[in-house]
Write an enzyme that holds these catalytic residues in place. Structure first.
Site, PDB file in Angstrom:
ATOM      1  CE  LYS A 195      15.754 -15.033   7.680  1.00  0.00           C
ATOM      2  NZ  LYS A 195      16.727 -15.650   8.619  1.00  0.00           N
ATOM      3  CE  LYS A 248      12.789 -13.231  10.235  1.00  0.00           C
ATOM      4  NZ  LYS A 248      13.930 -13.863  10.910  1.00  0.00           N
TER       5      LYS A 248
END
Length: 325
Positions: A195, A248
């Site tokens: 992320k 992400k």
């Protein structure tokens, strides 16, 4: 052989020929729909930066879940908006918290719908960071206990899968241990393994009111220029017990998705995040792009890069478009 014997266009002449030789196919089975749940009744509050996305009270959430089930979307990802925020994110791990209430309601009405819960503290903390804060520092190890308590409360409510998104070191192991010790061995973990500290999250932070009250999240989320580090992060999460790994955001990190697919024999998810969604919606509302074609092309590109699962706010529209053919 060279032209004119070799003519690749022969296999593009008709739609049915193109279908026969198509290498990547996007289906409704690839989709997870993110949803935001808030306290109250009859609440359907639009998120201004994300047209078509709403903060929903549990009763309205059930209506949305019914539409998701009808469209054949296999799962949802729940984010909660607490009644009150505080320094220690108490509602995140409260058995009567908003996510816990929502999970129980959804699983009662739609037991086959896969319910995934975001496990993080930022929506619930007054300072907006994903961990315990002390003198302006985000503390890693004390945060792990709160994340494990949050995941366990979600499992008790009936969640099928928990998705830690905090990027604290060791959180997957802490959550796996807490779940197993409490008898929830079958609850799986979808880890936000890579992320990044991205500028694409802005509209999401409007939706849940989670913008940091000081500093930013670059001391724990990944530095966007780094790729090799992402593979180390993913490997660590797998070692700690992750069942699914996630990259992400999606669009600017498709190279990471491809590397993860090549390096690890694990399901790979991508999150088509709020900023990506908002840009498409804004351009479509101005008439600058064909929304349907752009969305389907974008999500197909994510799958072509190696994603098995696509978390996207476009999920309902995509399911309808795929059904229409």
């Amino acid at each position: 052989m060279a032209f004119p014997i070799t003519r690749p266009r022969r296999l593009r002449v008709k739609e049915n020929i193109r279908r026969l030789v198509r290498e990547t196919c996007l289906t409704v089975d690839d989709l997870i729909y993110p949803l935001f749940v808030t306290h109250g009744r009859g609440v359907q509050s639009p998120v201004e930066a994300m047209p078509g996305v709403y903060n929903l009270s549990p009763d309205m959430l059930l209506e949305e879940a019914a539409r998701v089930v009808d469209l054949g979307i296999p799962g949802i990802l729940l984010f909660g908006i607490p009644r009150e925020k505080d320094e220690t994110a108490r509602e995140a791990y409260d058995d009567e918290g908003i996510v816990q209430q929502a999970v129980r309601a959804i699983k009662k009405e739609f037991p086959e719908l896969v319910v995934i819960t975001d496990v993080c503290l930022c929506e619930y903390t007054s300072h907006g960071h994903c961990g315990v804060v002390e003198q302006g520092r985000i503390l890693n190890d004390p945060t792990l206990e709160l994340l494990a308590r949050t995941a366990l409360s979600h499992a008790r409510a009936g969640a099928d899968m928990v998705a830690p998104s905090d990027m604290m070191d060791g959180r997957v192991a802490a959550i796996r241990r807490a779940l197993d010790e409490a008898g929830y061995q079958d609850v799986s973990i979808m880890s936000y393994a890579a992320k990044y500290a991205s500028a694409y999250y802005g509209p999401f932070r409007e939706a849940v009111g989670s913008a940091p009250q000081f500093g930013d999240r670059r001391s724990y989320q990944m530095d966007p220029p780094n790729a090799r580090e992402a593979l180390r992060e993913i490997a660590l999460d797998i070692e700690e017990g992750a069942d699914i790994i996630m990259v992400k955001p999606a669009l600017a990190y498709l190279d990471i998705v491809r590397q993860a697919r090549d390096a690890f024999n694990y399901p790979v998810a991508v999150y088509n995040v709020s900023g990506e969604y908002a840009m498409v919606k804004a351009a479509a509302l101005r008439g600058w792009i064909d929304e349907r074609r752009v969305v389907l092309e974008t999500l197909t590109g994510m799958k072509r890069a190696g994603a098995d699962i696509i978390i996207t706010y476009h999920a309902k529209d995509v399911a309808r478009w795929l059904r229409e053919g």
